[in-house]
Design a protein around this motif. Sequence first.
Motif, PDB file in Angstrom:
ATOM      1  N   SER A 136       6.271  -4.565   1.845  1.00 31.84           N
ATOM      2  CA  SER A 136       5.881  -3.956   3.107  1.00 31.84           C
ATOM      3  C   SER A 136       4.410  -3.532   3.046  1.00 31.84           C
ATOM      4  CB  SER A 136       6.746  -2.726   3.397  1.00 31.84           C
ATOM      5  OG  SER A 136       8.120  -3.062   3.364  1.00 31.84           O
ATOM      6  N   PRO A 137       3.702  -3.620   4.167  1.00 25.27           N
ATOM      7  CA  PRO A 137       2.295  -3.174   4.178  1.00 25.27           C
ATOM      8  C   PRO A 137       2.204  -1.691   3.842  1.00 25.27           C
ATOM      9  CG  PRO A 137       2.823  -4.458   6.138  1.00 25.27           C
ATOM     10  CD  PRO A 137       4.122  -4.161   5.464  1.00 25.27           C
ATOM     11  N   GLN A 138       1.211  -1.323   3.045  1.00 23.99           N
ATOM     12  CA  GLN A 138       0.995   0.079   2.710  1.00 23.99           C
ATOM     13  C   GLN A 138      -0.486   0.320   2.450  1.00 23.99           C
ATOM     14  OE1 GLN A 138       2.654   1.134  -1.193  1.00 23.99           O
ATOM     15  NE2 GLN A 138       3.179  -1.013  -1.481  1.00 23.99           N
ATOM     16  N   ARG A 139      -0.905   1.560   2.723  1.00 29.16           N
ATOM     17  CA  ARG A 139      -2.321   1.896   2.616  1.00 29.16           C
ATOM     18  C   ARG A 139      -2.718   2.423   1.247  1.00 29.16           C
ATOM     19  NH1 ARG A 139      -3.401   5.072   8.389  1.00 29.16           N
ATOM     20  NH2 ARG A 139      -2.794   3.333   9.756  1.00 29.16           N
ATOM     21  N   ASP A 140      -1.741   2.858   0.464  1.00 27.09           N
ATOM     22  CA  ASP A 140      -2.070   3.413  -0.844  1.00 27.09           C
ATOM     23  C   ASP A 140      -1.171   2.770  -1.893  1.00 27.09           C
ATOM     24  OD1 ASP A 140       0.457   4.663  -0.695  1.00 27.09           O
ATOM     25  OD2 ASP A 140      -0.411   6.380   0.340  1.00 27.09           O
ATOM     26  N   SER A 142       1.081   4.443  -3.724  1.00 27.22           N
ATOM     27  CA  SER A 142       2.097   5.418  -4.073  1.00 27.22           C
ATOM     28  C   SER A 142       3.278   4.711  -4.723  1.00 27.22           C
ATOM     29  CB  SER A 142       2.552   6.187  -2.835  1.00 27.22           C
ATOM     30  OG  SER A 142       3.072   5.297  -1.870  1.00 27.22           O
TER      31      SER A 142
END
Length: 295
Positions: A136-140, A142
């Motif tokens: 899934s797309p994610q910005r960090d 984590s």
Amino acid sequence: MAAPRGLSRLPALLLLLAGAGQRPGVADFCSWRGSGLSWEPRSRAVEQVHLRCTEGSLEWMYPARALRVVLEPNLSSARHTTVCIKPASDFQGASIYVERAGQLHLVVSEAGGARVHHVSCFSAHAPRVGLFLQASPQRDISRRSASFQYELLSTQSAAGPDFRKMALVEAMCRPCDNVELLMAICSSDFVVKGSIQAVCHDTAHHVSQVDVSAHRVYRQKSRVFQQDDASSGWRGLIRTLLQCQVKKGGGDFLFTGNEHFGEAWLGCAPRFKDFLVVYQAARERGTSPCEFQLN
């Protein structure tokens, strides 16, 4: 059992799978554990994993891009016709698709909410099954983990609310006949003599849970039944469908059944005295399919 939803178009994933090349298989075991952080940032290659057992697990830490998983057990026969996947309680960071006739069908979606943790089953029409995990797309970066357990089941061994179609509930809940009982003591994952301590009903998941105090554990595949230090006896939990309307009853029973994802599912469970009559009669006639050690 919720049927997987068919997806006719997955441009991003299909483009990725048709990329510059694919890395060779990196696993040939029952289970695999890896991380998306180990991949080259600019690489378009798809990580490939080959799992050759009828059950195992996969843990994909920090999911990135896509992962191809091939389930191809080393079996001489193709009798295992159902694949079941149980996502971990903390499953996140990816969605799971199964390949059928050149198309990808969604099996587990991170956006599925509470249903993501349910067991999903689907038919396998070939000796090998291809799964695709799309991150899934994610910005960090984590910490996320797309982890699940898998089982390849034969039609006869599939049991439980997520392993059988509801049309088979009536057959699953009815008492076993003598032939089925004799086969159960020979082929079940667990065979124990014990009594029912309590029965709990989970209406949300359509499951009943039977708390069994076992006086004798004849056989068990794993450690479903464990010794109770206080009583020096054995205790274990057995699950069955809520529709079977299991109730607490007195006396000793012979509990048989199969294990799925570390949980015991009830098969034949006659009263022990009734089982003795059936077994001894079959033994005298020479029709018992196996020897059963009563002592």
